[in-house]
Design a protein around this motif. Structure first.
Motif, PDB file in Angstrom:
ATOM      1  N   THR A 601       0.829  -1.201   0.000  1.00 52.46           N
ATOM      2  CA  THR A 601       0.000   0.000   0.000  1.00 52.46           C
ATOM      3  C   THR A 601       0.864   1.251   0.000  1.00 52.46           C
ATOM      4  O   THR A 601       0.646   2.180  -0.788  1.00 52.46           O
ATOM      5  N   ARG A 618      -7.281   0.268   0.924  1.00 53.99           N
ATOM      6  CA  ARG A 618      -6.274  -0.156  -0.050  1.00 53.99           C
ATOM      7  C   ARG A 618      -5.448  -1.309   0.497  1.00 53.99           C
ATOM      8  O   ARG A 618      -4.986  -2.165  -0.247  1.00 53.99           O
ATOM      9  N   CYS A 619      -5.249  -1.347   1.816  1.00 56.13           N
ATOM     10  CA  CYS A 619      -4.563  -2.494   2.426  1.00 56.13           C
ATOM     11  C   CYS A 619      -5.337  -3.775   2.143  1.00 56.13           C
ATOM     12  O   CYS A 619      -4.749  -4.829   1.872  1.00 56.13           O
ATOM     13  N   TYR A 622      -4.606  -4.970  -1.328  1.00 55.24           N
ATOM     14  CA  TYR A 622      -3.301  -5.611  -1.503  1.00 55.24           C
ATOM     15  C   TYR A 622      -3.198  -6.911  -0.714  1.00 55.24           C
ATOM     16  O   TYR A 622      -2.427  -7.809  -1.088  1.00 55.24           O
TER      17      TYR A 622
END
Length: 952
Positions: A601, A618-619, A622
């Motif tokens: 991220t 967003r973590c 990913y």
């Protein structure tokens, strides 16, 4: 052969690989003069601190660069260390003592310092343990603490040398002063916050006149130390009073009216009071006009009792209590003309929260602009190395910020009135004589040589923390001794830091390193942005929006997160608001994403110079990427473990027609395509690392793995393996298996600098099958290097055409409302050679029953009379589906009417001259594109309607 776990569980991988890498000494640098070298210095975090998001972001960038260069075979050194953090550390230990009913003065200096060292040994390694959790591949053998004996010796050596060169001096200057710490503080430790205040208008009577001047001030208590009243020289209202005297209220002292361009004629009344000893701007005015400088506060910010003119009622009062009393007395005397509410910037010490008071005190300074023995000042040398390109800023625009500060630099106050830190190596004689020396014996020898034989007392002050940290580029590499580390790693390759310490650390490292070693400390300065919260606000405990990187790695439930965010709020009344915002953002707490997902991220957000709005979602994305990579690896292993993957090496002669190995491997267009795309990604990645564009590196790898390798090639490989097996084509099977495993193994090496834990775990199983394991650990494996000659343009074009045809088929399926389980024939005419070769892949990828290729276009028209037809290049495609003609005609007619309405609406906008003139160009272009898209779809539907009518 190791077996992978069923699913990706980051905690187990991190717990295994982190300690193992460190125990094996894999981060220790090679010291080979024949190799290229890469070095990066960790901006030393405070020993009192814990890892915050800024640290995690900064360290992700540094670790990615370090792992990349290590894999490239360079001598690679990432130097870790922690700063003794004079103020912060002293506060921590003093608070512990307060809890025990003691103060540092009860212990005495020697015992207090011993207590701090004891605390450091027990609790001072928190942040380095958290760095390990992030996977930081620092050379722990080179770890330093800025109070270590070796570094302390360098501090003393440099201080003595600068003093002997006349570049360090002691003098009385105005400095930011914290009345609780009773110490000068650096500008970095002062934050100005907007607060509600008042602007008081106070009448000063002109001597021997009926006139008066009304002064506007936000700090009326400082008028006790006024030594002038000031107006602008061009202000017609007051020009006739310049040079006259006014009577200072309360004290009755007479002070002059002076003129200075500093005055803003439009602010307040255009008349300001001048208190040189308690305001930095007034101090400069005082120097220009040679005004007296009267200190009215003691070091704990109470009114002094040494000035007879100050009424006894004010002596010993806290400055803010004195303010209230003084305002009341002014009002009682009729001298308070007006009180206005006013927003003002209040400087507070970030360590204590206290309002900083400018104070005239004796301090030690480094002379920034004084020429040295070589005729150049320390500051000028630092300006020159940037101008000459020896030090380059990335992005380049930060050079302007650097030069602006350097060209207006003031002498650096390096003394602090603390007990924890490097005690200044200076001894005083009874009459104020100063003897600077490495130790007391040398000081006594210098005193005797000067004819002084009386007692000596060492200066109680310590050095500013930034002084010792300015030396770390060379003090950590063994200077002043000659070492191989200095030869290889000074200057270091790059300094990775935020823009907020360009002045406080970057510039000072350049000045000190250039002055003492003749070298620059680093070649590049990569300035990254700050990490902000999802709404773009600065993360702050006082705001309750802080995220802990370790919580993002491990996870934390909502109650614990709420407790963390509401502790330490500067305004406790904001707790309900903080709780509500936290519950909205993390309704179930933070699930825990693992270090790789967090690092990915940060890497994907690491654009040049921009601040980062951190969104934890967003973590999650990913983390999903890591899962996808894990599952893709399991698929590849299923199809390659124990299989012939075509890894036998043969000579060119053996592979030539008629040779023993001719036909041993057969690669499809898709095999060549994925290898070609891999080469292109390797080129982008290499350029990204060279340009410090970690975002381009991360996004290129992500897109290749997810979009090309997993979503396309793995699906294609299934068909290729099944087809080749059915046909007994072992060469084609070998070609596909070899491509599967070799591309995956290369991807793991490409991705390792960003996501080290998952890639190491997978590589241990993948590399032996790929025939690539030349080292025990991925940490030291060779980084992939692009081979442009392996880019096959024909294969790329072939697969792009395949993707496009599959996309067309999917569009047809969607238009006809077919479910994924509906398998229908594809009718096709034109481009038959390509379609025939691609037919096995099309059947699977487009979920077709079969592909019927038709040479006769009339036959195609008849067979597809009731189906939508899409044109793809020179081919026409249709799905053969039995439809209710009447119902389909009605559906198409309705859609035609809708499209015609949309076209009319868009054309109406574009025919409106006012809209075209006022709307942004992008909006106008969007309307034109809508017309083009609608028209193309309309034409196709009208053709379909005509064919349906003909078939009926």
């Amino acid at each position: 052969m190791t077996e992978l776990a069923k699913s990706f569980e980051p905690a187990a991988l991190e717990a295994h690989w982190g300690p193992l890498w460190e125990s094996k000494g894999l981060y220790k640098p090679t010291l080979d003069p024949a190799r290229e070298s890469f070095c990066v210095q960790l901006p030393p975090p405070n020993v009192t601190g814990t890892l915050h998001m800024g640290h995690a972001f900064n360290q992700t960038i540094m670790d990615s660069l370090t792992r990349y260069h290590r894999m490239r075979g360079h001598n690679t050194l990432w130097v870790p260390g922690t700063d003794h953090a004079g103020i912060a550390t002293q506060i921590v230990v003093e608070r512990q003592l307060q809890g025990q009913g003691q103060s540092r003065h009860d212990l005495g200096r020697k015992n207090f310092v011993a207590r701090v060292w004891e605390w450091k040994q027990q609790s001072g390694s928190t942040i380095t343990q958290q760095m390990r959790r992030m996977g930081d591949s620092v050379s722990w053998e080179h770890e330093y603490f800025t109070m270590d004996d070796k570094l302390s010796k360098v501090v003393v050596d440099t201080f003595v040398k600068l003093y002997e060169e006349g570049l360090i001096y002691r003098g009385k200057r105005l400095v930011p002063w914290d009345p609780v710490l009773k110490s000068a503080v650096s500008d970095l430790e002062v934050e100005s916050e907007e607060e509600d205040g008042f602007l008081w208008h106070i009448r000063y009577s002109v001597v021997d006149s009926d006139e008066s001047l009304v002064v506007a001030t936000t700090r009326p208590e400082t008028m006790l130390g006024d030594t002038a009243v000031m107006v602008h020289p061009e202000d017609e209202r007051y020009r006739h009073l310049i040079g006259r005297q006014v009577r200072l209220p309360i004290t009755g002292r007479l002070v002059p009216v002076i003129a200075d361009d500093y005055v803003d004629k439009t602010f307040g009344t255009g008349v300001v009071k001048v208190t040189p000893a308690h305001d930095p701007n007034d101090y400069q005015v005082g120097l220009r006009h040679k005004l007296p400088m009267i200190t009215i506060f003691t070091l704990d910010a109470t009114v002094v009792d040494t000035l007879p003119e100050i009424p006894a009622a004010y002596r010993g009062l806290d400055r803010f209590v004195a303010r209230k009393q003084l305002v009341a007395e002014l009002e009682a005397q009729g001298l308070l003309v007006e009180t206005k509410k006013h927003k003002l910037m209040v400087p507070r010490c970030t360590r204590t929260g206290q309002v900083v008071e400018p104070m005239l005190t004796d301090q030690w300074f480094v002379a920034m602009s004084k020429p040295g023995a070589d005729g150049k000042s320390i500051a000028q040398k630092a300006i020159d190395v940037v101008a000459d390109g020896e030090v380059r800023f990335v992005p380049e625009n930060w050079v302007n910020t650097y030069n602006q500060w350097m060209n207006n630099i003031q002498d650096w106050c390096i003394s602090r009135q603390l007990w924890w830190g490097h005690q200044i190596p200076a001894w005083f004689g009874e009459s104020g004589q100063i003897f600077v020396a490495h130790d007391e014996d040398e000081a006594r020898a210098k005193a005797a040589a000067a004819g002084y034989t009386g007692p000596l007392k060492r200066d109680d002050d310590v050095l500013d923390t930034w002084y010792s940290s300015a030396l770390v580029p060379f003090s950590t590499l063994g200077w002043p001794e000659k070492t191989i580390e200095q030869d290889l790693f000074l200057p270091s390759s790059v300094l990775v830091t935020g823009y907020d310490i360009i002045f406080f650390w970057v510039a000072r490292m350049i000045m000190m390193t250039k002055h003492f070693t003749g070298k620059v400390p680093f070649r590049h300065v990569y300035i990254h942005g700050l990490v902000l919260d999802a709404q773009g606000k600065k993360m702050s405990k006082s705001e309750g929006n802080v995220l802990d990187p370790v919580d993002l790695i491990d996870g934390i439930d909502l109650p614990a997160l709420l407790d963390k965010r509401t502790q330490g709020l500067r305004r406790p009344e904001t707790a309900p608001k903080v709780r509500k915002a936290t519950e909205k953002e993390f309704p179930e707490g933070i699930p825990g994403y693992g270090a790789d997902a967090l690092r990915f991220t940060f890497a994907a957000m690491a654009t040049l110079g921009r601040s980062v709005n951190f969104d934890s979602k967003r973590c999650e994305g990913y983390r999903n990427f890591c899962n996808k990579l894990w599952n893709a690896t399991k698929f590849v292993l299923t199809n390659t473990q124990g299989q012939d993957c075509g890894l036998m090496e043969h000579t060119k002669e053996q592979c030539a027609p008629g040779g023993a190995a001719h036909g041993y491997l057969q690669f499809s267009q898709a095999d060549r395509w994925i290898v070609s795309e891999l080469q292109k990604v390797e080129q982008v990645v290499a350029q990204g690392f060279a340009d410090y564009r970690l975002d381009l590196v991360a996004n290129a790898i992500y897109s290749f793995v997810w979009d090309e390798y997993c979503d396309w090639y793995l699906e294609i490989s299934k068909v290729q393996l099944q087809t080749a097996q059915a046909e007994g084509n072992e060469a084609a099977q070998r070609g596909t298996r070899r491509t599967l495993i070799r591309v995956l193994e290369t991807v793991l090496r490409l991705l390792h600098p960003i996501a080290p834990f998952i890639t190491e775990e997978l590589w241990q199983t993948v590399a032996p099958i790929a025939g690539r394991k030349q080292t025990d650990y991925l940490v030291t494996a060779a980084y992939p290097v692009a081979a442009p000659d392996r880019i096959d343009a024909k294969a790329i074009a072939w697969v792009e055409q395949l993707k496009s045809v599959v996309g067309t088929c999917r569009s047809l399926r969607g238009e006809m409302g077919l479910s994924p389980s509906d398998r229908v024939p594809l009718l096709a005419t034109g481009q038959l050679d390509f379609l025939r070769e691609a037919a096995p892949l099309l059947r699977t990828l487009a979920k077709l029953e079969k592909v019927e290729l038709m040479d006769d276009e009339a036959a195609f028209d008849q067979a597809s009379a009731t189906s939508p037809v899409l044109v793809h290049g020179q081919a026409r495609l249709a799905l053969k589906v039995e439809v209710d003609v009447a119902a389909e005609q009605a559906r198409i007619a309705k859609e035609i009417a809708r499209l015609q309405g949309e076209i009319t609406k868009a054309e109406g906008k574009l025919s409106n001259e006012s809209f075209v003139a006022r709307a942004p160009a992008a909006v106008v272009e969007q309307e034109r594109q809508r017309i083009a898209d609608f028209s193309a779809t309309l034409a196709r539907l009208q053709d379909q309607a005509a064919r349906l009518a003909a078939s009926a």
